[in-house]
Structure formats: structure tokens, C-alpha cells
Scaffold this motif. Structure first.
Motif, PDB file in Angstrom:
ATOM      1  N   PHE A 175      -7.473  -3.381   3.194  1.00 52.22           N
ATOM      2  CA  PHE A 175      -6.234  -4.038   3.612  1.00 52.22           C
ATOM      3  C   PHE A 175      -6.270  -5.511   3.192  1.00 52.22           C
ATOM      4  N   GLU A 176      -5.286  -5.913   2.381  1.00 48.90           N
ATOM      5  CA  GLU A 176      -5.201  -7.270   1.852  1.00 48.90           C
ATOM      6  C   GLU A 176      -3.922  -7.938   2.354  1.00 48.90           C
ATOM      7  N   ARG A 177      -4.038  -9.142   2.883  1.00 47.12           N
ATOM      8  CA  ARG A 177      -2.861  -9.816   3.449  1.00 47.12           C
ATOM      9  C   ARG A 177      -1.918 -10.361   2.380  1.00 47.12           C
ATOM     10  N   ARG A 178      -2.454 -10.706   1.184  1.00 51.26           N
ATOM     11  CA  ARG A 178      -1.610 -11.247   0.131  1.00 51.26           C
ATOM     12  C   ARG A 178      -0.927 -10.119  -0.646  1.00 51.26           C
ATOM     13  N   HIS A 179      -0.037 -10.511  -1.558  1.00 49.38           N
ATOM     14  CA  HIS A 179       0.683  -9.535  -2.390  1.00 49.38           C
ATOM     15  C   HIS A 179      -0.146  -9.081  -3.571  1.00 49.38           C
ATOM     16  N   VAL A 180      -1.307  -9.693  -3.783  1.00 60.18           N
ATOM     17  CA  VAL A 180      -2.139  -9.404  -4.945  1.00 60.18           C
ATOM     18  C   VAL A 180      -3.587  -9.271  -4.499  1.00 60.18           C
ATOM     19  N   ILE A 181      -4.330  -8.380  -5.137  1.00 58.88           N
ATOM     20  CA  ILE A 181      -5.733  -8.212  -4.793  1.00 58.88           C
ATOM     21  C   ILE A 181      -6.585  -9.236  -5.552  1.00 58.88           C
ATOM     22  N   GLY A 182      -7.853  -9.371  -5.109  1.00 55.88           N
ATOM     23  CA  GLY A 182      -8.803 -10.201  -5.829  1.00 55.88           C
ATOM     24  C   GLY A 182      -9.319 -11.387  -5.056  1.00 55.88           C
ATOM     25  N   GLY A 183      -8.657 -11.771  -3.947  1.00 59.71           N
ATOM     26  CA  GLY A 183      -9.108 -12.960  -3.232  1.00 59.71           C
ATOM     27  C   GLY A 183      -8.981 -14.165  -4.138  1.00 59.71           C
ATOM     28  N   GLY A 199     -10.944   7.666  -5.183  1.00 58.79           N
ATOM     29  CA  GLY A 199     -10.170   8.026  -4.004  1.00 58.79           C
ATOM     30  C   GLY A 199      -9.938   6.935  -2.981  1.00 58.79           C
ATOM     31  N   ALA A 200     -10.396   5.705  -3.221  1.00 55.50           N
ATOM     32  CA  ALA A 200     -10.152   4.620  -2.270  1.00 55.50           C
ATOM     33  C   ALA A 200      -8.669   4.269  -2.239  1.00 55.50           C
ATOM     34  N   SER A 201      -8.214   3.779  -1.102  1.00 57.54           N
ATOM     35  CA  SER A 201      -6.818   3.364  -0.940  1.00 57.54           C
ATOM     36  C   SER A 201      -6.768   1.846  -0.755  1.00 57.54           C
ATOM     37  N   ILE A 202      -5.884   1.185  -1.520  1.00 55.91           N
ATOM     38  CA  ILE A 202      -5.738  -0.269  -1.455  1.00 55.91           C
ATOM     39  C   ILE A 202      -4.316  -0.587  -1.014  1.00 55.91           C
ATOM     40  N   PHE A 203      -4.201  -1.403   0.033  1.00 59.97           N
ATOM     41  CA  PHE A 203      -2.891  -1.783   0.569  1.00 59.97           C
ATOM     42  C   PHE A 203      -2.772  -3.301   0.554  1.00 59.97           C
ATOM     43  N   THR A 204      -1.768  -3.818  -0.164  1.00 60.74           N
ATOM     44  CA  THR A 204      -1.494  -5.254  -0.138  1.00 60.74           C
ATOM     45  C   THR A 204      -0.409  -5.535   0.894  1.00 60.74           C
ATOM     46  N   GLU A 205      -0.270  -6.822   1.246  1.00 60.61           N
ATOM     47  CA  GLU A 205       0.672  -7.263   2.281  1.00 60.61           C
ATOM     48  C   GLU A 205       0.482  -6.481   3.577  1.00 60.61           C
ATOM     49  N   LYS A 206      -0.792  -6.212   3.873  1.00 61.05           N
ATOM     50  CA  LYS A 206      -1.172  -5.523   5.112  1.00 61.05           C
ATOM     51  C   LYS A 206      -2.289  -6.341   5.768  1.00 61.05           C
ATOM     52  N   ALA A 207      -1.906  -7.358   6.505  1.00 55.54           N
ATOM     53  CA  ALA A 207      -2.900  -8.222   7.131  1.00 55.54           C
ATOM     54  C   ALA A 207      -3.490  -7.557   8.365  1.00 55.54           C
ATOM     55  N   VAL A 208      -4.793  -7.703   8.545  1.00 51.46           N
ATOM     56  CA  VAL A 208      -5.463  -7.215   9.757  1.00 51.46           C
ATOM     57  C   VAL A 208      -5.345  -8.281  10.840  1.00 51.46           C
ATOM     58  N   ALA A 209      -4.886  -7.880  12.022  1.00 48.01           N
ATOM     59  CA  ALA A 209      -4.727  -8.815  13.141  1.00 48.01           C
ATOM     60  C   ALA A 209      -5.980  -8.895  13.996  1.00 48.01           C
ATOM     61  N   LYS A 210      -6.652  -7.743  14.196  1.00 48.44           N
ATOM     62  CA  LYS A 210      -7.879  -7.767  14.990  1.00 48.44           C
ATOM     63  C   LYS A 210      -8.689  -6.496  14.764  1.00 48.44           C
ATOM     64  N   VAL A 211      -9.958  -6.597  15.091  1.00 43.32           N
ATOM     65  CA  VAL A 211     -10.857  -5.452  15.059  1.00 43.32           C
ATOM     66  C   VAL A 211     -10.865  -4.827  16.453  1.00 43.32           C
ATOM     67  N   GLN A 212     -10.713  -3.521  16.502  1.00 44.89           N
ATOM     68  CA  GLN A 212     -10.729  -2.824  17.791  1.00 44.89           C
ATOM     69  C   GLN A 212     -12.156  -2.436  18.163  1.00 44.89           C
TER      70      GLN A 212
END
Length: 525
Positions: free
Chosen positions: A62-70, A301-314
Motif C-alpha cells: 500500500f503506497e500513499r502517493r500516486h506513484v511507486i518507488g518512494g 502475484g503481488a498486488s500493488i495499490f497506490t493512493e492507499k495510505a495506511v492509517a494504523k497497524v491493528q
């Protein structure tokens, strides 16, 4: 090679990379549960996900930005010009990762640089002749000719110095792939645990054998100011200052700061295409490296999602990780959560505090990651024309254009003065500038005849003195100062500028999630 450059690169162009197609397909099919979740699609997070997925561990990133790579991204900030916006050179990515993840198969292309370092002089008062410069590459004989302009003694010493540093890199390099020694098990564990821990000592023992009787001198490199080390080898300031840039680049350090010698070693230890110490540009910009790693991950088979920011760890009532909650409220369960975010963000913002030891939290909060770097990305309509190395009549790039070009680096005193300015809360009056032109080797980055330029400049404090803040006026004032410095070495530079992107330490923190700005480890995956 002790004077090598640093960074990453590759532009994204049609047809769409395979990972982007996989991402678009996966975006609408977010599953409620995965075996593992990775927070952040920086290159380290992508590598972790790729290895997990290759082992059959169903992984989502899960990546918060619109583009991967940091920090390893390519962005078209100015139309037609593709920038390695943050990281800009490649060297320190471990060779095993290239092989295991089959990065060449997934599109990674590299441009090695030779020569690799160019330091022009200003030499005011000598307008009747071309100023001198120092050009270093893989040809040792040519290096010695260059150094002899300033000191015959240094020209003779340089091969010995290079051999000395390369030997230290050879000893340390295997430790980077080895598990650290488990000292607790070694001293307090059961007999079986102690026997197992002995195997982790092997790389250390091998390093000791390589270093041998010179161990005290090598210890000095790791702990002393780089000026102390270099003064024992050389007398000419242009050579010492050029080498010293690798000891302070990206770090809030002076060449006189103890420990700066290790920072130099950090830049000697990489390599590309089997060439020790080599640095290079990624074709298309640094984002192409991230694309290749992502392609390797999604192919399994990995899944990559951009514009999906993580808010907290459960975390469960028993203290076990359950997954993550996204910014939009979605809950994603997983047995394992890996974080590619900084330690400060991971433990102080995303993880429930009650499950972390107080002493640990205090240590995390005290981490000093302040950066002295302001990164300026520049689009130009022609190559810089240096007084010390005039351009070809054709306008085509010359060997020095592919280098890390060091400006305001003729003397270690200049580097120290620039550092002292920042310690007083002011941007350096005469900043240290590393200028790179990746389009000199990779023309896909800019329109015909034009170029992209990366300016890695320091020292700029995160917090300015006098109650000032890094607003648009301060950003532009500092960039103008940097451009004035470049103009002194390459008249006409300012008139060639088409556009610029100025990233101060707070900007780098805001955009890329780097507390304090841009530590040097992000220059060179």
C-alpha cells in the motif's frame, strides 16, 4: 573508487509497464486478507514484497502517493523533461537482488559513468588561460596525470590510497549480506545456541584476515574526521576536497567531524555490472528501478495499490499484529506487516503505543535524521559550458558532462565553512553543489538538444534562523544563490534554464515521508 558519484533513474513511457497493468487490475479487487502487507512502495518495500511473493506468501503493498518507488521515482515535473526527482544515482543495491529478482529481465537498463568525477576550478585572476580542473575515472594513469597538475607527490600516492580503500571495502562488503552476531545468545544462551551463534562470527573473522596488520589504520577511517585521513595521504586541496565530498554528501557533517570517514567508505562499497565502486544512471530515471522490482513482484502475484495510505497497524488484545487500517477506513487483515516507512512514522504514528516499550519509544523519538540537502531539479535547453572544459562546437555531451560535477569544492575549508553556515541556521553562502546530467548518457529523459540536471546541494538547515520559514521566497532565494554559483563556473547557465523544482528538507519530508529531509542512504539504493 573513492571519488565516485551517487544516485538512481528511468522515465516511464508507453507501452505501459507490466506492473502498472497489474496494479490497475488489482486496484478494484482489494482483498480483505493477505498473508503479508507492506506499508509503502519504496524500493526497499518492493524488494521485500518481491521476495515474499516468490516464496508463495500472498503480499499486498500500500503506497500513499500516486506513484511507486518512494525516493526512487521518475516524475515529469516540467513537460517533456523526466526527472529522477529524489534519488538520482545507483550503486549500493546488493548484487544478489539483481540476480534473485531478475531485474534485467524486468527491464532494468544501466548507464555506467566513466569518468565519474569532475571538479572545475574558478582560479580568479587567471582569465588569460583556461582554469584547471580535476577529472577522475577508471584509468589510473590518466588520473595521475590529472592529479599531477596540483601535486606530483599526490599523483604517486593516489594508486596506493585507492588500493587501501578498496581493500577495506572488500573486507566490509560480505558483512552487508550476513546476519549480525547474536551477542546475547553467544554470552547467555544454551550450549546449542552458543554453537549456532559461532557461525555468525565467520564474516567478521574473514574481514579481520583481509585487513590484517593494517586494522588500526582502517579503524581510523571508520571513526576519524575525513580530513585527518586524507591529510595523511595527500597535500593538494583540490584532490582532498573532491574526495571529501563523498564523506559529507547527504549528511549534516563537516569534513572535520569524527565519523565522516565512514560516510566516504559507504560510497566506496557499491558496484554495478561487476565493477567495484561503479556508479551509474538508470535508463529512464530512478523510477525504472522501482518499476523493474515491482514487475518482478507482480509477475509472481503481488498486488500493488497506490493512493492507499495506511492509517494504523491493528494489534490484538494479546499484542499480535492483525493487519492494517487504510486512510479510507478499509481494514485489511494479514499475519505479517512490514513497514517501508521511517522508524519515526512506523512506531510513533502507525503502531499502537501501548504495545511498545517506553525505552524503545524514547530512542526512536531521539533519532537524528536531519538532512542538509536541498535537491533542485532543472530543465535546460543546452548543456552547461564550463570555463575549465568548454563545450564541443556540436553541442554534444563530452566526457565530463556524465560525471558528478563538484562545484565550490576546490578546498576542504570551503566545505567546512558551508557546514558552519547551516549550523548557525542559514543556508550556506557558498553551498557545496553536486551537479549531474543524466541525459548526457540517457537522451530519453529530455527533448532533443535539451537536458535534465540534478543539483544535490548543501548545506540547508531544516529550521531557518531568525524565525524564517522555507516559504516560496526563501526557496527561490536559495535556488538563485545556487544558480549564481553555477554561473561563475559555466557562464550562460542561468539563461539556459527552462524550469526548476526546488525541494528543501521540509519539502522532502512532506512529499516523500523522510523525517528531517533527505539522508544520504536514499541517494543510492
Amino acid at each position: 573508487m573513492a571519488a565516485n558519484g551517487r544516485g538512481l533513474g528511468r522515465a516511464v513511457s508507453a507501452p505501459c509497464p507490466a506492473w502498472r497493468r497489474a496494479h490497475w487490475e488489482a486496484k478494484g479487487r482489494l482483498k480483505p486478507e493477505y498473508d503479508a502487507v507492506v506499508i509503502g512502495a519504496g524500493h526497499n518495500g518492493l524488494v521485500a514484497a518481491a521476495y515474499l511473493q516468490r516464496l508463495g506468501v500472498n503480499t499486498a503493498i500500500f503506497e500513499r502517493r500516486h506513484v511507486i518507488g518512494g525516493a526512487a521515482v521518475t516524475e515529469e515535473i516540467i513537460p517533456g523533461f523526466k526527472f529522477s526527482r529524489a534519488s538520482y544515482l545507483l550503486s549500493l543495491l546488493r548484487p544478489r537482488i539483481y540476480t534473485d529478482l531478475e531485474l534485467k529481465k524486468h527491464g532494468l537498463r544501466l548507464h555506467l559513468r566513466n569518468p565519474y568525477s569532475f571538479t572545475p576550478m574558478l582560479e580568479e585572476g587567471t582569465t588569460s588561460k583556461v582554469p584547471r580542473s580535476l577529472l577522475l575515472g577508471t584509468d589510473m594513469v590518466e588520473n595521475q596525470k590529472q592529479i599531477a597538475q596540483f601535486s606530483q607527490k599526490d599523483a604517486q600516492a593516489f594508486p596506493k590510497y585507492e588500493a587501501f580503500m578498496n581493500r577495506l571495502a572488500l573486507a566490509i562488503d560480505p558483512l552487508l549480506d550476513a546476519a549480525p552476531v547474536d551477542m546475547e545468545a553467544f554470552w547467555q544462551g544454551s550450549l546449542l545456541q552458543r554453537l549456532k551463534s559461532l557461525s555468525t562470527l565467520t564474516p567478521l573473522l574473514q574481514a579481520g584476515r583481509i585487513l590484517g596488520a593494517q586494522l588500526p589504520q582502517y579503524h581510523q577511517v571508520l571513526t576519524a574526521p575525513i580530513t585527518k585521513v586524507l591529510n595523511q595521504w595527500f597535500e593538494s586541496e583540490p584532490l582532498k576536497a573532491t574526495l571529501a565530498t563523498d564523506a559529507v554528501i547527504g549528511a549534516m557533517l563537516s569534513p572535520h567531524t569524527p565519523g565522516s570517514g565512514y560516510v566516504l567508505l559507504h560510497h566506496v562499497m557499491g558496484g554495478l555490472e561487476g565493477v567495484q565502486g561503479a556508479w551509474g544512471y538508470v535508463e529512464g530515471g530512478m523510477g525504472a528501478l522501482s518499476d523493474a522490482i515491482a514487475s518482478s513482484a507482480t509477475a509472481h502475484g503481488a498486488s500493488i495499490f497506490t493512493e492507499k495510505a495506511v492509517a494504523k497497524v491493528q494489534v490484538s488484545s494479546g499484542g499480535r499484529v492483525l493487519g492494517v487500517v487504510l486512510q479510507d477506513g478499509s481494514e485489511v487483515r494479514s499475519k505479517v506487516v512490514l513497514s517501508n516507512a521511517s522508524p519515526q512514522i512506523t512506531f510513533l504514528k502507525l503502531t499502537p503505543q501501548e504495545w511498545l516499550p517506553e525505552e524503545f519509544m524514547e530512542r526512536i523519538s531521539q533519532l537524528d535524521t536531519q538532512s542538509p540537502v536541498t535537491k533542485i531539479n532543472v530543465a535546460v535547453n543546452r548543456l552547461p559550458d564550463f570555463l575549465a572544459a568548454p563545450n564541443a562546437a556540436s553541442g554534444q555531451p563530452l566526457p565530463h558532462h556524465q560525471c558528478s560535477i563538484h562545484l565550490n569544492c576546490e578546498d576542504t575549508t570551503l566545505l567546512h565553512q558551508a557546514f558552519e553556515d547551516a549550523m548557525d541556521g542559514w543556508p550556506s553562502h557558498r553551498p557545496m553543489i553536486e551537479l549531474c546530467i543524466p541525459s548526457s548518457l540517457d537522451p530519453t529523459l529530455a527533448p532533443p538538444g535539451c537536458h535534465v540536471i540534478s543539483l544535490f546541494t548543501q548545506y540547508t538547515p531544516y529550521t531557518l534562523a531568525g524565525g524564517k520559514v522555507w516559504d516560496e521566497q526563501e526557496r527561490n532565494a536559495y535556488a538563485d544563490k545556487v544558480f549564481d554559483c553555477i554561473e561563475a563556473y559555466a557562464p550562460g547557465f542561468k539563461g539556459s534554464v527552462v524550469g526548476r523544482d526546488i525541494l528543501t528538507p521540509p519539502d522532502l519530508e512532506r512529499i516523500f515521508g523522510l523525517p528531517g529531509g533527505f539522508p544520504d542512504t536514499l541517494l543510492s539504493p
